[in-house]
Design an enzyme around this catalytic site. Structure first.
Site, PDB file in Angstrom:
ATOM      1  N   ARG A 188       1.024  -1.431   0.009  1.00  0.00           N
ATOM      2  CA  ARG A 188      -0.061  -0.182   0.026  1.00  0.00           C
ATOM      3  C   ARG A 188       1.229   1.102   0.092  1.00  0.00           C
ATOM      4  O   ARG A 188       2.137   1.208  -0.279  1.00  0.00           O
ATOM      5  CB  ARG A 188      -1.037   0.402   1.231  1.00  0.00           C
ATOM      6  CG  ARG A 188      -0.929  -0.451   1.814  1.00  0.00           C
ATOM      7  CD  ARG A 188       0.404  -0.309   2.850  1.00  0.00           C
ATOM      8  NE  ARG A 188      -0.534   1.376   3.176  1.00  0.00           N
ATOM      9  CZ  ARG A 188       0.832   2.356   3.426  1.00  0.00           C
ATOM     10  NH1 ARG A 188       2.499   2.153   3.204  1.00  0.00           N
ATOM     11  NH2 ARG A 188       0.672   3.802   3.732  1.00  0.00           N
ATOM     12  N   GLY A 189       0.155   2.754   0.080  1.00  0.00           N
ATOM     13  CA  GLY A 189       1.487   3.367  -0.160  1.00  0.00           C
ATOM     14  C   GLY A 189       0.944   3.467  -1.473  1.00  0.00           C
ATOM     15  O   GLY A 189       1.363   3.225  -2.654  1.00  0.00           O
TER      16      GLY A 189
ATOM     17  N   ASP B 226      -1.920  11.153  -2.185  1.00  0.00           N
ATOM     18  CA  ASP B 226      -2.505   9.897  -2.996  1.00  0.00           C
ATOM     19  C   ASP B 226      -2.957  10.095  -4.100  1.00  0.00           C
ATOM     20  O   ASP B 226      -3.018   9.495  -6.192  1.00  0.00           O
ATOM     21  CB  ASP B 226      -3.350   9.352  -2.607  1.00  0.00           C
ATOM     22  CG  ASP B 226      -3.424   8.045  -1.758  1.00  0.00           C
ATOM     23  OD1 ASP B 226      -3.385   8.674  -0.669  1.00  0.00           O
ATOM     24  OD2 ASP B 226      -2.618   7.152  -1.843  1.00  0.00           O
TER      25      ASP B 226
ATOM     26  N   LYS C  39      -4.733  10.415   3.231  1.00  0.00           N
ATOM     27  CA  LYS C  39      -5.148   9.347   3.538  1.00  0.00           C
ATOM     28  C   LYS C  39      -6.372  10.017   4.399  1.00  0.00           C
ATOM     29  O   LYS C  39      -6.418  10.885   5.004  1.00  0.00           O
ATOM     30  CB  LYS C  39      -4.530   8.786   5.093  1.00  0.00           C
ATOM     31  CG  LYS C  39      -5.071   7.492   5.520  1.00  0.00           C
ATOM     32  CD  LYS C  39      -5.959   6.271   5.338  1.00  0.00           C
ATOM     33  CE  LYS C  39      -5.361   5.604   4.583  1.00  0.00           C
ATOM     34  NZ  LYS C  39      -6.441   4.591   3.993  1.00  0.00           N
TER      35      LYS C  39
HETATM   36  O1  MRU Z   1      -4.688   3.529   1.873  1.00  0.00           O
HETATM   37  P1  MRU Z   1      -2.956   3.392   1.754  1.00  0.00           P
HETATM   38  O2  MRU Z   1      -1.822   2.496   3.151  1.00  0.00           O
HETATM   39  O3  MRU Z   1      -2.399   3.083   0.290  1.00  0.00           O
HETATM   40  O4  MRU Z   1      -3.268   4.783   2.221  1.00  0.00           O
HETATM   41  C1  MRU Z   1      -1.614   5.320   1.638  1.00  0.00           C
HETATM   42  C2  MRU Z   1      -1.640   7.188   1.951  1.00  0.00           C
HETATM   43  O5  MRU Z   1      -2.705   7.670   2.022  1.00  0.00           O
HETATM   44  C3  MRU Z   1      -0.310   7.988   1.744  1.00  0.00           C
HETATM   45  O6  MRU Z   1      -0.376   8.879   2.412  1.00  0.00           O
HETATM   46  C4  MRU Z   1       0.070   7.862   0.181  1.00  0.00           C
HETATM   47  O7  MRU Z   1      -0.785   7.039  -0.431  1.00  0.00           O
HETATM   48  C5  MRU Z   1       1.159   9.007   0.787  1.00  0.00           C
HETATM   49  S1  MRU Z   1       2.296   7.520   0.010  1.00  0.00           S
HETATM   50  C6  MRU Z   1       3.754   8.378  -0.039  1.00  0.00           C
END
Ligand code: MRU
Length: 347
Positions: free
Chosen positions: A49-50, A240, A251
């Site tokens: 994830r990320g 994202d 997030k």
């Molecule tokens: O649901 P996730 O854990 O994939 O969400 C991740 C985030 O919101 C991060 O802050 C974002 O992807 C940036 S990662 C460099």
């Protein structure tokens, strides 16, 4: 960098290797998805994830999809690739990096001068690995570019995990913190636990602790109290998707943190590579927001924490309007308001 950061996603001995992030911090488990379906599942279930990391995973997923292809010619091969890309794109809707990476691999194949299917398969792998390598370099550049903004701070607050685990390495929001630490300036970090899936508690706290960066974990509803005490001089988060006007999807909970930062006169920084910008969207209200399983809110792990059958709203992301964003740190430099003009100039 002060330590050799872990590699969350790698290509080793002809296989994809990824840390299963759902098992952290309890166990460091490596998974090896062998099929495109297994990769789709890993992305959907947040094993990887990320935003940047799921872009890399999707690109490698494309290779898993076509590596044993029996396509008789190039047209058939490209049709298979397109189908696999559509399938992988259906895993998570908000982070634009997935769509960006899938498009980039398909474009590399479309631009190839060979019609040889084996050579095209190798090209898919090569492009996916280039995306991985470039992401690491971009994160390092984000670290270097963002460091001057934080160097006078004693402590910063972050939300979710935008660190090494969310990228090829070094992270986006955490990259300036690692960069400064490697030069002897160790910042303190307050990590929001980040309900409902606890990326802050499970992942950010874990990786900063591993790196020897002093991290203090707080629940999400403690951020205001930390700011009111003057304990943080900046907020830094990842993204994202960032639209042409500078609105930022990140997030769930990020928007609230941005409002709190404004109220307390604290700069709110967003760190993201160019691959996170979606200039086809003029503002954040056009970003598709993923809604996830209600059980993530009604349960803590497997234990129910709400009455059965209760109404649940579980958006995985929110949108922070650009007016709350002090600056966006990218590998190409720092973008400040007015965002519409300055994003168009730099991205
Ligand atoms: O649901 P996730 O854990 O994939 O969400 C991740 C985030 O919101 C991060 O802050 C974002 O992807 C940036 S990662 C460099």
């Amino acid at each position: 960098m002060p330590y050799e950061p872990i590699t969350p996603i790698a290509w080793r001995d002809g296989q994809v290797e990824m840390i299963d992030q759902t098992r952290l911090p309890g166990e460091l488990v490596i998974i090896r998805p062998r099929t495109v379906e297994e990769m789709w599942d890993a992305i959907k279930k947040l094993k990887v994830r990320g935003a940047p990391a799921i872009g890399i995973a999707a690109a490698l997923g494309l290779y898993l999809a076509i590596k044993d292809s029996r396509a008789g010619d190039r047209a058939e091969f490209e049709a298979e690739l397109k189908q696999a890309a559509a399938y992988l794109a259906s895993s998570r809707p908000t982070a634009v990096n997935i769509f960006w990476a899938l498009k980039r691999v398909q474009q590399a194949v479309a631009a190839a001068t060979t019609d040889d299917v084996s050579a095209l398969k190798e090209l898919v792998l090569k492009e996916a690995l280039a995306i991985r390598d470039e992401d690491e370099a971009m994160c390092q550049a984000i670290g270097k570019n963002g460091a001057p903004l934080l160097q006078d701070a004693e402590a910063v607050l972050t939300h979710c995990n935008a660190g090494t685990l969310a990228t090829a390495r070094y992270g986006t929001a955490l990259a300036p913190i690692y960069y400064l630490a490697s030069r002897g300036k160790v910042l303190k970090v307050f990590a929001d636990e980040t309900r409902p899936l606890l990326q802050g508690a499970r992942l950010t706290a874990w990786e900063l602790h591993q790196a020897g960066i002093p991290v203090t974990l707080i629940t999400d509803n403690m951020a205001a109290a930390v700011m009111a005490r003057g304990w943080v001089q900046a907020v830094i988060v990842g993204a994202d998707r960032i639209t042409a006007n500078g609105d930022v999807a990140n997030k769930i909970g990020t928007y609230g943190v941005a409002i709190l930062a404004r109220e307390h006169g604290i700069p709110f920084y967003v760190a993201a590579p160019a691959s996170t910008f979606d200039l086809s969207l003029s503002s954040g209200d056009q970003i598709p927001i993923e809604e996830r399983d209600p059980a993530e809110v009604s349960h803590f792990g497997l234990r129910p924490t709400a009455p059965e059958g209760i109404n649940i709203f579980n958006p995985a992301f929110d949108v922070t309007p650009h007016r709350y964003v002090t600056a966006i740190i990218t590998e190409r430099g720092i973008i400040r308001p007015p965002y519409k003009q300055n994003i168009a100039r730099i991205i």
